[in-house]
Design an enzyme around this catalytic site. Structure first.
Site, mmCIF file in Angstrom:
data_model
loop_
_atom_site.group_PDB
_atom_site.id
_atom_site.type_symbol
_atom_site.label_atom_id
_atom_site.label_comp_id
_atom_site.label_asym_id
_atom_site.label_seq_id
_atom_site.Cartn_x
_atom_site.Cartn_y
_atom_site.Cartn_z
ATOM 1 C CD GLU A 1 -2.780 1.252 2.426
ATOM 2 O OE1 GLU A 1 -3.738 2.050 2.415
ATOM 3 O OE2 GLU A 1 -2.510 0.530 3.399
ATOM 4 C CG ASP B 1 -5.075 -2.357 0.287
ATOM 5 O OD1 ASP B 1 -4.402 -3.407 0.346
ATOM 6 O OD2 ASP B 1 -5.122 -1.543 1.240
#
Length: 220
Positions: A25, A82
């Site tokens: 991330e 993500d």
């Protein structure tokens, strides 16, 4: 100032609030910022570090966490959806900005792995698993709605209309409209979707709109 505080010379983004680890991330966000500021040298450094240290899994996904004090630094051989989406998106945008086909090739490879390992048809929804391992159970899946990086899905859908990206984006919106809990009708950090289509809070995490779900309005 951000780079001076959080990015090492060799391109590792340091999570100073979390034991100085690094994760996909953080690498993805820094790559997006470098592309936005037209800083190709820093983008290349960030991606080179990411590729060297986190591209260590079978199947094309990226290891989600790097712990510099551990041997080996990658202890958990799992990904984070993500982070993979952010990096694939950053590579896609960089390929367009700097006319670099290798960036797009790597973005496509990562998107194909996301599609193969993380996108599922479940209980009438197209869903994104938070990771390849640990979120599919007997009779239900556990989801994290903040992992739906909506701008990335929108761009992927535009350039790959045959892919699952538009269905994933629209069903993410459906889930967000339905998964409202508590006095303020907010989505939870972690959500359970049963095979019958019921939505409920996960028993494995605190029942809250917290540091996970705060990203939902950002990505929307």
């Amino acid at each position: 100032d951000y780079a001076a505080r959080f990015i090492t010379e060799d391109g590792r983004v340091v999570d100073t609030g979390n034991g100085d680890v690094s994760h996909t991330e953080g690498q993805g966000w820094a790559m997006l910022l470098a592309e936005a500021f037209n800083d190709r040298a820093r983008f290349d450094t960030l991606w080179s570090w990411t590729e060297e240290h986190l591209d260590v899994l079978d199947g094309g996904l990226l290891a989600w966490r790097y712990q510099p004090e551990q041997t080996p630094p990658v202890q958990d051989l799992n990904n984070a959806s993500d982070g993979d989406l952010l990096i694939a998106w950053a590579l896609h945008r960089a390929a367009d900005k700097w006319r670099e086909p290798d960036y797009e090739r790597r973005s496509v490879r990562l998107r194909q792995a996301i599609r193969r390992h993380l996108v599922r048809e479940y209980a009438g929804y197209t869903v994104l698993l938070p990771a390849r391992q640990g979120f599919e159970h007997e009779g239900y899946v556990t989801l994290n709605l903040s992992y739906w990086v909506m701008p990335a899905l929108r761009e992927f859908a535009r350039d790959d209309p045959a892919g699952p990206w538009e269905r994933l984006r629209l069903d993410g919106e459906r889930l967000l409209r339905a998964a409202r809990f508590g006095a303020h009708d907010l989505p939870p950090d972690w959500l359970v979707l049963t095979d019958s289509g019921e939505l409920r809070l996960s028993d494995d995490w605190p029942p809250r709109f917290g540091f996970e779900a705060i990203r939902v309005p950002l990505y929307m």
